[in-house]
Design a protein around this motif. Structure first.
Motif, short mmCIF file in Angstrom:
data_model
loop_
_atom_site.label_atom_id
_atom_site.label_comp_id
_atom_site.label_asym_id
_atom_site.label_seq_id
_atom_site.Cartn_x
_atom_site.Cartn_y
_atom_site.Cartn_z
N GLN A 140 62.49 42.22 43.26
CA GLN A 140 61.19 41.73 42.84
C GLN A 140 60.67 42.58 41.68
O GLN A 140 60.60 43.80 41.77
N VAL A 141 60.32 41.90 40.61
CA VAL A 141 59.79 42.59 39.44
C VAL A 141 58.29 42.80 39.62
O VAL A 141 57.57 41.87 39.99
N ARG A 142 57.86 44.00 39.36
CA ARG A 142 56.43 44.30 39.44
C ARG A 142 56.00 45.09 38.22
O ARG A 142 56.74 45.95 37.73
N LEU A 143 54.80 44.79 37.76
CA LEU A 143 54.19 45.51 36.66
C LEU A 143 52.83 46.01 37.13
O LEU A 143 52.09 45.27 37.81
N GLN A 144 52.50 47.23 36.79
CA GLN A 144 51.25 47.81 37.22
C GLN A 144 50.62 48.57 36.07
O GLN A 144 51.20 49.52 35.55
N GLU A 145 49.40 48.15 35.71
CA GLU A 145 48.66 48.84 34.66
C GLU A 145 47.94 50.06 35.22
O GLU A 145 47.48 50.03 36.39
N SER A 146 47.80 51.08 34.42
CA SER A 146 47.01 52.23 34.82
C SER A 146 46.36 52.82 33.57
O SER A 146 46.90 52.72 32.46
N GLY A 147 45.22 53.45 33.80
CA GLY A 147 44.50 54.05 32.70
C GLY A 147 43.02 54.08 33.00
O GLY A 147 42.58 53.58 34.03
N PRO A 148 42.24 54.66 32.12
CA PRO A 148 40.81 54.79 32.37
C PRO A 148 40.11 53.45 32.30
O PRO A 148 40.44 52.61 31.46
N GLY A 149 39.15 53.27 33.18
CA GLY A 149 38.39 52.04 33.17
C GLY A 149 37.20 52.11 32.22
O GLY A 149 36.61 51.07 31.89
N LEU A 150 36.86 53.30 31.79
CA LEU A 150 35.70 53.48 30.91
C LEU A 150 36.11 54.36 29.74
O LEU A 150 36.66 55.44 29.93
N VAL A 151 35.83 53.86 28.55
CA VAL A 151 36.15 54.58 27.32
C VAL A 151 34.93 54.57 26.42
O VAL A 151 34.22 53.55 26.35
N SER A 152 34.70 55.65 25.75
CA SER A 152 33.57 55.71 24.82
C SER A 152 33.94 55.08 23.48
O SER A 152 35.10 55.14 23.05
N ALA A 153 32.97 54.46 22.88
CA ALA A 153 33.21 53.86 21.56
C ALA A 153 33.73 54.90 20.58
O ALA A 153 33.36 56.08 20.64
N SER A 154 34.59 54.43 19.72
CA SER A 154 35.27 55.19 18.68
C SER A 154 36.44 56.02 19.20
O SER A 154 37.18 56.60 18.40
N GLN A 155 36.62 56.06 20.52
CA GLN A 155 37.74 56.80 21.09
C GLN A 155 38.99 55.92 21.16
O GLN A 155 38.97 54.75 20.76
N THR A 156 40.06 56.50 21.67
CA THR A 156 41.32 55.77 21.81
C THR A 156 41.53 55.36 23.25
O THR A 156 41.42 56.18 24.16
N LEU A 157 41.80 54.08 23.44
CA LEU A 157 42.16 53.55 24.75
C LEU A 157 43.66 53.69 24.94
O LEU A 157 44.44 53.31 24.06
N SER A 158 44.05 54.23 26.08
CA SER A 158 45.46 54.35 26.38
C SER A 158 45.72 53.79 27.77
O SER A 158 45.12 54.24 28.75
N LEU A 159 46.58 52.80 27.85
CA LEU A 159 46.96 52.18 29.12
C LEU A 159 48.48 52.22 29.26
O LEU A 159 49.19 52.04 28.27
N THR A 160 48.91 52.42 30.47
CA THR A 160 50.35 52.46 30.76
C THR A 160 50.70 51.35 31.73
O THR A 160 49.94 51.07 32.67
N CYS A 161 51.83 50.73 31.48
CA CYS A 161 52.36 49.72 32.38
C CYS A 161 53.65 50.26 33.00
O CYS A 161 54.60 50.57 32.28
N THR A 162 53.65 50.41 34.29
CA THR A 162 54.83 50.87 35.02
C THR A 162 55.55 49.66 35.58
O THR A 162 54.95 48.84 36.30
N VAL A 163 56.83 49.56 35.25
CA VAL A 163 57.64 48.41 35.65
C VAL A 163 58.63 48.82 36.73
O VAL A 163 59.29 49.86 36.61
N SER A 164 58.73 48.01 37.75
CA SER A 164 59.75 48.22 38.78
C SER A 164 60.49 46.92 38.99
O SER A 164 59.96 45.84 38.77
N GLY A 165 61.74 47.03 39.40
CA GLY A 165 62.55 45.85 39.65
C GLY A 165 63.25 45.30 38.43
O GLY A 165 63.98 44.31 38.53
N ALA A 166 63.01 45.88 37.28
CA ALA A 166 63.67 45.48 36.03
C ALA A 166 63.56 46.63 35.05
O ALA A 166 62.60 47.40 35.11
N SER A 167 64.53 46.71 34.18
CA SER A 167 64.51 47.77 33.16
C SER A 167 63.84 47.27 31.89
O SER A 167 64.10 46.14 31.45
N ILE A 168 63.01 48.09 31.28
CA ILE A 168 62.36 47.68 30.04
C ILE A 168 63.33 47.71 28.86
O ILE A 168 62.96 47.34 27.75
#
Length: 118
Positions: free
Chosen positions: A1-29
């Motif tokens: 079973q392929v699964r994708l899961q996002e993670s990262g901050p839910g709140l970011v201040s304006a002008s900053q950088t948003l960084s989100l990670t997607c962790t994949v299981s069940g398949a290779s990227i």
């Protein structure tokens, strides 16, 4: 079973950088799919932000090209979105997903709410 899961901050201040990670299981990227970041802004449809393919090549939406970067960590089977200089207009739900032709998007993460505070 392929699964994708996002993670990262839910709140970011304006002008900053948003960084989100997607962790994949069940398949290779490193397999022949487009590993994609998508968002849905309030009251709007789904917007594809960009993707990274098995070779590491990236494609970005022209509207975000100056602010976006997608990278990967093959040792962790993760791919990451960075969006620079965020503004409150970037507030929305961010998804990672897998795309292939002709199937289209077949696996999605559950989505993560990102709020940009001014």
């Amino acid at each position: 079973q392929v699964r994708l899961q996002e993670s990262g901050p839910g709140l970011v201040s304006a002008s900053q950088t948003l960084s989100l990670t997607c962790t994949v299981s069940g398949a290779s990227i490193t397999t022949r799919f487009h590993w994609t970041w998508i968002r849905q802004l309030p009251g709007k449809g789904l917007e594809s932000l960009g993707f990274i393919v098995f070779s590491g090549t990236t494609y970005y939406s022209p509207s975000l090209k100056s602010r976006i970067s997608i990278s990967r960590d093959t040792s962790k089977n993760q791919f990451t979105l960075q969006l620079d200089s965020v503004a409150p207009e970037d507030t929305g739900v961010y998804y990672c997903a897998r795309w292939s032709s002709p199937t289209g998007f077949d696996y999605w993460g559950q989505g993560t709410q990102v709020t940009v505070s001014s």
